[in-house]
Design a protein around this motif. Structure first.
Motif, PDB file in Angstrom:
ATOM      1  N   LEU A 307      -4.238  24.601 -47.538  1.00  0.00           N
ATOM      2  CA  LEU A 307      -4.873  25.918 -47.527  1.00  0.00           C
ATOM      3  C   LEU A 307      -4.617  26.597 -46.188  1.00  0.00           C
ATOM      4  CD1 LEU A 307      -8.364  25.189 -49.154  1.00  0.00           C
ATOM      5  CD2 LEU A 307      -6.169  25.707 -50.260  1.00  0.00           C
ATOM      6  N   GLN A 308      -4.469  27.912 -46.243  1.00  0.00           N
ATOM      7  CA  GLN A 308      -4.279  28.682 -45.018  1.00  0.00           C
ATOM      8  C   GLN A 308      -5.637  28.859 -44.321  1.00  0.00           C
ATOM      9  OE1 GLN A 308      -1.161  29.540 -44.019  1.00  0.00           O
ATOM     10  NE2 GLN A 308      -0.483  28.429 -45.853  1.00  0.00           N
ATOM     11  N   TRP A 309      -5.622  28.730 -43.002  1.00  0.00           N
ATOM     12  CA  TRP A 309      -6.881  28.762 -42.237  1.00  0.00           C
ATOM     13  C   TRP A 309      -6.694  29.586 -40.981  1.00  0.00           C
ATOM     14  CZ3 TRP A 309      -8.114  27.181 -37.268  1.00  0.00           C
ATOM     15  CH2 TRP A 309      -9.468  27.026 -36.973  1.00  0.00           C
ATOM     16  N   ARG A 310      -7.707  30.356 -40.653  1.00  0.00           N
ATOM     17  CA  ARG A 310      -7.743  31.027 -39.357  1.00  0.00           C
ATOM     18  C   ARG A 310      -9.139  30.863 -38.782  1.00  0.00           C
ATOM     19  NH1 ARG A 310      -5.691  37.167 -38.702  1.00  0.00           N
ATOM     20  NH2 ARG A 310      -7.795  37.751 -39.373  1.00  0.00           N
ATOM     21  N   ASN A 311      -9.203  30.643 -37.517  1.00  0.00           N
ATOM     22  CA  ASN A 311     -10.459  30.350 -36.833  1.00  0.00           C
ATOM     23  C   ASN A 311     -11.513  31.420 -37.135  1.00  0.00           C
ATOM     24  OD1 ASN A 311     -12.455  29.512 -35.111  1.00  0.00           O
ATOM     25  ND2 ASN A 311     -11.348  30.089 -33.228  1.00  0.00           N
ATOM     26  N   PRO A 312     -12.635  31.039 -37.733  1.00  0.00           N
ATOM     27  CA  PRO A 312     -13.687  32.021 -37.981  1.00  0.00           C
ATOM     28  C   PRO A 312     -14.564  32.285 -36.761  1.00  0.00           C
ATOM     29  CG  PRO A 312     -14.365  29.912 -38.847  1.00  0.00           C
ATOM     30  CD  PRO A 312     -12.969  29.713 -38.300  1.00  0.00           C
ATOM     31  N   ASP A 313     -14.496  31.412 -35.756  1.00  0.00           N
ATOM     32  CA  ASP A 313     -15.335  31.558 -34.557  1.00  0.00           C
ATOM     33  C   ASP A 313     -14.532  32.245 -33.450  1.00  0.00           C
ATOM     34  OD1 ASP A 313     -17.514  30.327 -35.723  1.00  0.00           O
ATOM     35  OD2 ASP A 313     -16.812  28.333 -35.162  1.00  0.00           O
ATOM     36  N   LEU A 314     -14.247  33.521 -33.620  1.00  0.00           N
ATOM     37  CA  LEU A 314     -13.447  34.252 -32.641  1.00  0.00           C
ATOM     38  C   LEU A 314     -14.275  34.551 -31.404  1.00  0.00           C
ATOM     39  CD1 LEU A 314     -11.563  36.750 -34.998  1.00  0.00           C
ATOM     40  CD2 LEU A 314     -10.817  34.507 -34.174  1.00  0.00           C
ATOM     41  N   GLU A 315     -13.594  34.561 -30.278  1.00  0.00           N
ATOM     42  CA  GLU A 315     -14.248  34.828 -29.001  1.00  0.00           C
ATOM     43  C   GLU A 315     -13.826  36.196 -28.488  1.00  0.00           C
ATOM     44  OE1 GLU A 315     -14.042  31.651 -26.159  1.00  0.00           O
ATOM     45  OE2 GLU A 315     -13.817  30.137 -27.737  1.00  0.00           O
ATOM     46  N   PHE A 316     -14.781  37.015 -28.078  1.00  0.00           N
ATOM     47  CA  PHE A 316     -14.497  38.395 -27.710  1.00  0.00           C
ATOM     48  C   PHE A 316     -14.763  38.689 -26.231  1.00  0.00           C
ATOM     49  CE2 PHE A 316     -15.540  38.408 -32.235  1.00  0.00           C
ATOM     50  CZ  PHE A 316     -14.403  39.025 -32.759  1.00  0.00           C
ATOM     51  N   ALA A 317     -14.833  37.647 -25.427  1.00  0.00           N
ATOM     52  CA  ALA A 317     -15.086  37.864 -24.001  1.00  0.00           C
ATOM     53  C   ALA A 317     -13.971  38.671 -23.354  1.00  0.00           C
ATOM     54  CB  ALA A 317     -15.267  36.520 -23.283  1.00  0.00           C
ATOM     55  N   SER A 318     -12.768  38.444 -23.798  1.00  0.00           N
ATOM     56  CA  SER A 318     -11.602  39.186 -23.287  1.00  0.00           C
ATOM     57  C   SER A 318     -10.519  39.162 -24.337  1.00  0.00           C
ATOM     58  CB  SER A 318     -11.089  38.552 -21.994  1.00  0.00           C
ATOM     59  OG  SER A 318     -10.555  37.253 -22.263  1.00  0.00           O
ATOM     60  N   LEU A 319      -9.486  39.994 -24.097  1.00  0.00           N
ATOM     61  CA  LEU A 319      -8.362  40.012 -25.034  1.00  0.00           C
ATOM     62  C   LEU A 319      -7.675  38.657 -25.075  1.00  0.00           C
ATOM     63  CD1 LEU A 319      -6.789  43.525 -24.305  1.00  0.00           C
ATOM     64  CD2 LEU A 319      -8.105  42.826 -26.313  1.00  0.00           C
ATOM     65  N   GLU A 320      -7.563  38.034 -23.928  1.00  0.00           N
ATOM     66  CA  GLU A 320      -6.896  36.731 -23.863  1.00  0.00           C
ATOM     67  C   GLU A 320      -7.682  35.676 -24.629  1.00  0.00           C
ATOM     68  OE1 GLU A 320      -5.311  39.386 -21.033  1.00  0.00           O
ATOM     69  OE2 GLU A 320      -7.404  38.718 -21.295  1.00  0.00           O
ATOM     70  N   ARG A 321      -9.016  35.703 -24.491  1.00  0.00           N
ATOM     71  CA  ARG A 321      -9.841  34.736 -25.215  1.00  0.00           C
ATOM     72  C   ARG A 321      -9.768  34.983 -26.714  1.00  0.00           C
ATOM     73  NH1 ARG A 321     -12.640  30.578 -22.362  1.00  0.00           N
ATOM     74  NH2 ARG A 321     -13.952  30.579 -24.220  1.00  0.00           N
TER      75      ARG A 321
END
Length: 837
Positions: A307-321
């Motif tokens: 199955l295709q997966w992408r991290n659901p716990d995205l971090e928005f502290a910065s563009l790099e994060r």
């Protein structure tokens, strides 16, 4: 504790996986289960399917209790109990008792799979969760959700292979599946020409257009549906047969062959509820391999392995994060990191722009940028072009008045697509652009007046959708044929109307013209369309044909006319044609009528025609028929009379020269009493030299000598009624036909026989005249031996002069001699033949 860990511990709580092939009632079951709970949500793979389910739920519980949430549409009452959503648009902050995720096998899809995987693993109902999809998901569901309850539902009807069929031979209620818009259009064009029309379903269609097209099919207006593989995603259609026109598709990255499971998902649309279905190939699709047939019939496919997966716990502290969290890999077996999507691709491009980086500082600004990158690329343009639009929107949201997109800018772009001119491709492109503005309008905090713009973008999309539906229908559906086909299938009485000019409409559709007893379909119709028009007319006109037969049986003689081409017409319409008969004056009749004129009605018409034709022949050629049976004609007189009859009233005297020399005066007198005149060149009946008798005589001669289709018959018939005294001879026309029409071929001219006799009457005294016999009177001609000089009276009589007139005299046996004399219009002629008294 992360979101993943939390869900890992509780993934199986209240979860049931309901798996099985198509047509097992899984979605119906989910709706019924949801309505047993006070609140619930269903996530569906398509906006089209979401709206269909929304309408079904509304019908059960009322619109005030149901919300519809998609990327481009939000219908949200004040306090909805049930939420129908597309997978991507499922709200994350709703706490509901029931959740269902439909078509979970799409978690393996390279483009959208990671969204389905996210909902499958992490979205739960408080009391119950249903995971609905293909049986191919069973091993992975059990591995990723330990302890999950599973149930497999059998298909409600059987699905069998029907082999290969040409497109023109596909059965009614068929869905033809292709994998590009161009191929869909080409097939639909072919179906329209050969079978009356087809509905068209493409994944890019707006729900309104798709629903209108599906309604064409569901209502029976058309019997064929041409679609892309979007038809395989749960659209409920009354399809009996699925025909694959191809088995390759472009998946956004490459052209590839469809997997057996994908083929099964599409083929499974055939057969609804307990009605069995069939599948097969058509068009350019290669024959099915036996292994593929067995897999589709038994619904036995290889299980999904990843199955295709992408991290659901995205971090928005910065563009790099944010970028780093998007690049994270899964830590569980059966999951793989999804390829870079449109949103992540746009983010990668925008991170290279200085002003964007300057604005995207802090969690709120980064989250705002990521939300903006989520605008789908409905236009399917170059990634940089799409990223430019996203950047423009983000700049407005970060720098604009109150952090909103300017009204005038947004209004200008909406106005640019608010027009319905152009073809199918132009309208489709505008709808794709409009979906972008609809998506933007449905963001709650992107516009100053989102409710207004939601209404405006909906109005524009509806207007474009209606126009696109009309274009599709006008291009791919022959409405006349489709309406008539549906009414024919209903086996009810059809309403037919016939104008005074013979135009026939059935159920309000013009189908052709009724000429007498023969229906002629619209000449623009061909193939299957023409057959449909014929069938509708046969059914609708049966009563009218019988009524016409009754009227014809009592019609006055004056209402029937025999035209020059041998067609008998009744009030202008052809009803019969002359055919050769056993006797000269008894031609046959071929009825011009459809098979719908049969039985007693046909006998009435035939009887009336036979009676009229007998009366018509007697009225025009009766004197000849009397000669045949005249008791006072005996011996030579009977023989000569018989030959006059055979010659249809115009007999060349030279053919009976011997009989004439021995015919006594009594015989001559008896023939004269029957209207026969003995002329210098012909024995004829002057009363029968009128146009009508001669036209009929020419037709009877033609019937006896090769038929009415021989060259010149129509021309000769017109000549007989034109009043012309002579005409230029056409060498392609038989001389006998000229004679039957009352003309004799004399050299280059055909001269009417009575005119030829009058010419003989002028020549006779010119030959007998001697100068001085009538002093003081101008001579009619100048004699020299047995010769004479032609006069203007002679040339005027036959309507020609010069060489043409000379050729007439030469054909009669005269010899031209050039001698001096008064001014004349033809050379001096001499050595005239003996002119009989």
């Amino acid at each position: 504790m992360t979101l993943r860990t939390l869900h890992r511990e509780a993934r199986a709580r209240g979860v049931t996986a309901v798996l099985g092939p198509t047509n097992t009632g899984k979605t119906h079951m989910a709706i019924e289960r949801m309505l047993l709970h006070p609140t619930g949500m269903i996530g569906l793979p398509l906006r089209l399917l979401a709206r269909e389910v929304y309408l079904r739920v509304v019908a059960k519980v009322g619109s005030e209790n149901v919300a519809l949430i998609t990327g481009e549409e939000k219908i949200k009452p004040d306090r909805p109990r049930y939420w129908i959503c597309t997978i991507e648009a499922m709200p994350r902050d709703l706490d509901v008792a029931f959740v269902a995720i439909d078509e979970i096998q799409l978690a393996a899809d390279m483009d959208r799979g990671h969204v389905f995987t996210d909902r499958l693993l992490y979205r739960r109902g408080r009391e119950e969760t249903l995971l609905i999809g293909s049986s191919t998901m069973l091993p992975l569901v059990q591995a990723l959700i330990p302890g999950v309850q599973t149930t497999t539902r059998p298909r409600l009807s059987s699905l069998t292979f029907a082999g290969e069929k040409k497109i023109s031979r596909l059965p009614h209620r068929t869905a033809i599946v292709a994998f590009s818009a161009e191929e869909v259009y080409a097939i639909a064009e072919l179906i329209r020409r050969q079978r009356g029309g087809a509905a068209v379903v493409l994944g890019a269609l707006s729900p309104r257009t798709r629903n209108a097209q599906v309604e064409l099919y569901q209502s029976g207006d058309v019997d064929y549906l041409v679609a892309t593989d979007a038809v395989g995603m749960g659209l409920n259609l009354d399809v009996d047969h699925v025909a694959f026109a191809a088995n390759w598709k472009y998946d956004g990255t490459r052209f590839r062959k469809l997997s057996p499971a994908e083929m099964g998902q599409i083929a499974g649309r055939a057969g609804r509820h307990i009605a069995d279905g069939t599948f097969g190939s058509t068009g350019r699709c290669p024959p099915f391999e036996p292994e593929m047939v067995e897999a589709l019939e038994t619904h036995d496919f290889e299980p999904v392995r990843m199955l295709q997966w992408r991290n659901p716990d995205l971090e928005f502290a910065s563009l790099e994060r944010l970028q780093a969290s998007l690049d994270e890999h899964p830590h569980e077996q059966g999951l793989t990191r999804a390829p870079m999507g449109e949103d992540q691709q746009a983010l990668e491009i925008l991170m290279r722009e200085d002003d964007i980086r300057d604005m995207a500082k802090g969690p709120a600004a980064v989250r705002r940028l990521w939300d903006t990158c989520g605008v789908p690329d409905y236009r399917k343009v170059h990634p940089q072009t799409h990223a430019d639009l996203v950047a423009q929107l983000y700049r407005f949201l970060m720098r604009g008045m109150a952090g909103r997109i300017p009204n005038d800018w947004f209004a200008r772009h909406v106005a640019m697509i608010d027009r319905t001119d152009g073809d199918i491709d132009a309208l489709s492109q505008r709808i794709a652009q409009g979906r972008t503005w609809t998506f933007v309008a449905n963001r709650p905090d992107w516009l100053l007046d989102p409710l207004h713009w939601q209404g405006e973008t909906r109005r524009v999309e509806d207007r474009l959708s209606d126009a696109l539906h009309e274009r599709l229908a006008s291009r791919f559906v022959d409405r006349r044929t489709s309406v008539l086909m549906r009414r024919l299938r209903e086996k009810t009485m059809l309403e037919a109307k016939i104008t005074s000019g013979g135009d026939v409409t059935v159920e309000g559709q013009h189908v052709g013209r009724l000429h007498g007893f023969q229906f002629v379909p619209d000449p623009q119709a061909e193939g299957h369309e023409a057959k449909t028009l014929r069938s509708a007319a046969d059914k609708a006109l049966a009563g009218e044909i019988e009524a016409r037969a009754d009227r014809f049986a009592s019609a006055a003689d004056a209402s029937l006319v025999l035209s020059h081409d041998g067609i008998i017409r009744w009030t202008g319409d052809p009803v019969a044609k002359l055919t050769p008969g056993d006797k000269l004056f008894e031609p046959g009749i071929r009825l011009i009528a459809d098979d719908s004129l049969s039985g007693a009605a046909r006998e009435k018409v035939e009887t009336r025609l036979a009676a009229w034709l007998r009366a018509h022949v007697v009225r025009l050629l009766g004197p000849l028929m009397e000669i045949e049976t005249a008791a006072d004609l005996t011996g030579l007189a009977r023989g000569i009379g018989y030959q006059v009859v055979e010659a249809l009233g115009v007999l060349e005297r030279a053919k009976v020269a011997h009989e004439m020399r021995t015919l006594d005066q009594d015989g001559r007198a008896n023939l004269r009493r029957h209207g026969v005149r003995f002329g210098a060149y012909h024995i004829f009946l002057p009363a029968l030299l009128k146009p009508a008798p001669r036209t009929l005589a020419a037709q009877l001669w033609a019937l006896k000598n090769g038929g009415l289709d021989q060259p010149g018959l129509d021309e000769i018939a017109h000549l007989a009624s034109s009043g012309r005294t002579s005409i230029k001879v056409d060498q392609n026309i038989a001389k006998g036909l000229y004679r039957a029409a009352g003309f004799r071929v004399c050299g280059e001219r055909a001269v009417r026989v009575d005119i030829l006799e009058r010419l003989a009457d002028l020549i006779r005294p010119a030959i007998a005249y001697r100068p001085g016999t009538t002093p003081g009177e101008p001579p009619a001609g100048t004699a020299d031996g047995d010769g004479f000089v032609a006069t203007v009276n002679m040339t005027s009589l036959v309507g020609c002069s010069g060489e043409d007139f000379a050729s007439i005299l030469k054909s009669l046996g005269y010899v031209a001699q050039n001698r001096p004399g008064p001014a004349i219009t033809v050379p001096l002629v001499a050595a005239a033949p003996t002119v009989p008294a």
